[in-house]
Design an enzyme around this catalytic site. Structure first.
Site, PDB file in Angstrom:
ATOM      1  N   GLU A  20       0.895  -1.149   0.035  1.00  0.00           N
ATOM      2  CA  GLU A  20       0.148   0.052   0.047  1.00  0.00           C
ATOM      3  C   GLU A  20       0.757   1.275   0.070  1.00  0.00           C
ATOM      4  O   GLU A  20       0.698   2.331   0.661  1.00  0.00           O
ATOM      5  CB  GLU A  20      -0.838   0.099   1.150  1.00  0.00           C
ATOM      6  CG  GLU A  20      -2.032  -1.206   1.133  1.00  0.00           C
ATOM      7  CD  GLU A  20      -3.111  -1.045   1.859  1.00  0.00           C
ATOM      8  OE1 GLU A  20      -3.001  -0.061   2.852  1.00  0.00           O
ATOM      9  OE2 GLU A  20      -4.231  -1.724   2.039  1.00  0.00           O
ATOM     10  N   GLU A  62      -5.169  -8.222  -0.198  1.00  0.00           N
ATOM     11  CA  GLU A  62      -6.114  -8.065   0.823  1.00  0.00           C
ATOM     12  C   GLU A  62      -7.436  -7.727   0.324  1.00  0.00           C
ATOM     13  O   GLU A  62      -7.858  -7.268  -0.571  1.00  0.00           O
ATOM     14  CB  GLU A  62      -5.562  -6.619   1.478  1.00  0.00           C
ATOM     15  CG  GLU A  62      -4.119  -6.863   2.256  1.00  0.00           C
ATOM     16  CD  GLU A  62      -3.667  -5.762   3.127  1.00  0.00           C
ATOM     17  OE1 GLU A  62      -4.842  -4.889   3.456  1.00  0.00           O
ATOM     18  OE2 GLU A  62      -2.680  -5.300   3.185  1.00  0.00           O
TER      19      GLU A  62
END
Length: 518
Positions: A177, A320
């Site tokens: 991320e 995720e």
């Protein structure tokens, strides 16, 4: 009510792509009680363990054929410095977990403990490296420490710490991320870092690493475009007037290696996190819509990837995914502990069906998270452990692992609510290596059952059928420590076979797994 039953056409002759077992992967981050008081209890704990890792959790995860485990994050990965987590535990430095509650992290669960866990689980480790606050050298040395079988500073350090032979490491993520908690980078900045860092993630001693880039958040198609263009795109040749043929550019020889591109998407309402257990049909429907949205995301990101990689050599890695609600009352707000209801079972089933159906591009996925965090498969309190409805879906769906996808054409009515609509049936099918056909279905309508007719196009007659169903009396039913088996799969017998037609009534708010033998 509907006018016609749902029709599912399965063409048994058109199976082409294999559903990778790694689609059924998992994720364990240093967050809340996932690692500590979850997986890790320490060697001196009265809870039965092997070298500090809970035995009952290992047994439960082996039952679902866990294929891989992502670690140490998540956001934690870009604050994690791996050398703090090796050597005698009493000598390991403490740190502050700035991402998840500013609690003290003692680093007792580090590289050796994680790799031991993967060996106990008989699964592949997927390690996420630190790009946000780490260095190229730090990442290079970690890979050397893990995988080099010879004399070197890092290999010798590993041996000093008790591991003579290197580990096998198949998957390595270059940051997490990085558009957010991993550094707030623009994609152009991240691509430059990816190209640099991945250069030093080397293959030692016959170990071959599949490198995974930080991919987009949700519908950020620009991120996917830039990563694919800069790391896999076609490159022009340099003109040279003294040669008949153009000389290839250095790019042709040093092109970045990119095996996979991550995608993160959670079923949540960012503006209004809601309870995991206290909801009615409006929130049931909203979260079904959000789960089905995964289909659009994968389709559109795949189209972008196809522009630069038409042969689908680069995998889309949904590393995720899962549901995200407000934490349970009375728990630490940054520990992300939530209950797990029948709604989450449907969310898991829908997503896994979508991944299966896109297995030409989706090669791995990791639900968030394994224990006590977000859409967990297992919840613990002290020595007690319960299996959630999501766990049971993974157990029911494990038959798809490494099986051949069977294309399905579905004609179904819509589940309508509040002016919106969704197809009532979500499904996928596969044929395993023994020739058995497996069909998994979700009925998204919480009230109405659906008549299903499956038409199988093949030259072999069905000889037997077995099925199990997961459902409950109410939408928000869950397993608790007082009643740990309120939701679990049971046998489903009401199935009719006539020639190559299979028919049954799929109850509302249910997940069904059907096995056909020929």
């Amino acid at each position: 009510m509907k006018d016609l039953a749902s029709i599912l056409d399965l063409d048994l002759s058109k199976g082409k792509y294999v559903i990778s077992k790694h689609i059924y992967g998992h994720f364990a981050e240093h967050l809340g009680r996932c690692i500590y008081n979850g997986l890790w209890v320490g060697e001196d704990s009265p809870i039965p363990n092997t070298r500090g890792i809970r035995n009952d959790i290992v047994e439960a995860l082996k039952e679902i054929n866990i294929p891989n485990l992502r670690w140490p994050g998540g956001c934690f990965a870009d604050n994690y410095h791996w050398k703090d987590g090796i050597g005698p535990r009493e000598d390991r430095p403490y740190m502050i977990n700035t991402d998840w509650g500013h609690v003290v992290e003692n680093n007792h669960f580090g590289t050796h403990e994680f790799m031991d866990l993967c060996e106990q689980l008989e699964c592949e480790p997927y390690i996420c490296g630190n790009v946000g606050s780490g260095t190229v050298k730090e990442m290079q040395e970690w890979v050397e420490y893990l995988t080099f079988d010879g004399e070197s500073p890092m290999a010798n350090l590993r041996k000093k710490n008790g591991r003579e032979k290197p580990w096998s490491l198949n998957f390595f993520g270059i940051g997490n991320e990085n558009w957010g908690c991993g550094g707030l980078m623009k994609v152009e900045t991240y691509v430059e870092k990816y190209r640099q860092y991945q250069t030093y993630v080397s293959n030692y001693s016959g170990n071959e690493i599949k490198k995974i880039a930080c991919g987009p958040s949700e519908a950020d198609y620009h991120w996917t475009e830039v990563v694919m263009r800069e790391c896999t795109g076609q490159t022009p040749q340099l003109e040279n007037s003294t040669h008949d043929k153009p000389i290839k550019s250095a790019w042709e020889y040093y092109r970045p290696q990119l095996w996979g591109l991550g995608l993160h998407y959670y079923v949540r309402n960012r503006l209004n996190y809601t309870s995991a257990t206290k909801f009615n049909e409006d929130l049931w429907f909203e979260y079904m819509q959000r789960a089905v949205y995964m289909e659009e995301l994968i389709t559109n990101h795949s189209k972008v990837m196809d522009k630069y990689d038409p042969d689908k050599n680069v995998a889309l890695i949904v590393d995720e995914w899962g549901s995200w609600y407000e934490p349970e009352p009375g728990t630490h707000p940054r520990f992300l502990y939530q209950q797990n209801t029948l709604r989450d079972a449907l969310i898991a089933g829908i997503n896994l069906n979508i991944f299966n159906n896109h297995c030409d591009r989706v090669k791995m996925a990791n639900i968030a998270q394994l224990i006590n965090v977000l859409q967990a498969l297992i919840l613990t309190e002290g020595s007690e452990m319960i299996l959630t409805p999501t766990y049971h879906v993974f157990e029911m769906y494990k038959v798809h692992q490494d099986s051949t996808l069977i294309p399905i054409n579905i004609e179904t009515r819509d589940y309508q609510f509040g002016g919106g609509s969704l197809p009532i049936v979500n499904a996928s099918a596969s044929r395993d290596q023994q020739g058995k056909v497996h069909l998994t279905l979700c009925n998204l309508d919480p009230h109405n059952s659906e008549e299903i007719t499956c038409r199988l196009d093949g030259d072999k007659a069905i000889s037997s059928v077995n099925a199990r169903i997961l459902t409950a009396e109410t939408m928000n039913m869950c397993n608790t420590f007082e009643q740990p088996e309120q939701i679990k799969p049971i046998t489903f017998d009401d199935i009719k076979i006539q020639d190559n037609l299979v028919s049954f009534v799929l109850p509302g708010k249910s997940v069904l797994a059907v096995e056909l033998e020929f």
